[in-house]
Structures are given as structure tokens and as C-alpha cells.
Design a protein around this motif. Sequence first.
Motif: not given
Length: 158
Positions: A99-123
Motif C-alpha cells: 500500500f505504501a509503495g502504491s501511494m508514494q508515486k501515482p500509478v494512474t492518472n485518476y483521483m487518489v480515491l479511485y487508486e484506493y479502490f484499485i488497490y483494494l480490488i487488487s487484494r
Amino acid sequence: MKIEMKTAVPALILAGTSLAGCALAGEPRSICVFALLPALLWAVTLFRKSFDPAKERDWCALILLCGLYFLRMLALPLAFGDYKGFLLPWYEQFQQQSFAGSMQKPVTNYMVLYEYFIYLISRTRYVPLELYKLFSLCFEALLGLACGELAFLAGEKS
């Protein structure tokens, strides 16, 4: 916002429609269960005050919603360019990171909330395409509910 018990009738009808669409699309049983949540949200959005079986208008609206929702369920397995080119690679990248690695540098060009969602479904062990679509279906219903409430409030003031 008050939801009447009569809303259960269209919710059950729409849920049955979603299950039939999922089954015809050859979807796994897991997504059939997930399809029930947006079906309930859509039924509440359209019939949040009540469903009157005596009104032809309510039946027409429910039949139209069932037809549209059935088509959405049939389209669940279809993956288009944005999924293949962006959403799936982002999902795979989130799977490989903490999670920390995913949030340090943006992976997407979407809002952070959507990145949280992608991270959660990746689990999870579910198919990412279905989870992305579930997310969209639920938020489309919530958006419809919010728009309906705004229209209702605007109508009361005029």
C-alpha cells in the motif's frame, strides 16, 4: 430519505433479471451475488418512495430498467480498450506493490480515491473486470439517486 417496504418488489424483480443476465453471460456465481447490490440500489433509486403495482407507469419504468440492466449484465464479460490498456495494467501493478509503495508515486492518472479502490480490488481473488464494472454500476445508481433527490428538492422550491 424514506424507503418503503414496497420497494422490495422491484428490487427482487431487478435482482432476478440481473441473475438471469449473469447466467446467460456465463459469469461465475460470485459476480451474480455482487450484481444484487447494484440491482437493489437501482430499484431504490427509481422507487425510493414506493412501488405501486396498480400504476402502469411504475410497471413500465421497472420493465425498462430490467431490460437495460439485463443488457448490462450480458455485457459484463466484455473488455474494451480502456480496460486492456489502462485499468488491467494498473491493477497488476497494484498487485505487486504494498500500500505504501502504491501511494508514494501515482500509478494512474485518476483521483487518489479511485487508486484506493484499485488497490483494494487488487487484494481480492475476483476477476478485476467484474469488480470495475460493479463499482461503476453502484456509483451510477448512487448518482441517479442523488440527481433524483436534487430534482425533487428543486420541484418543492418552485
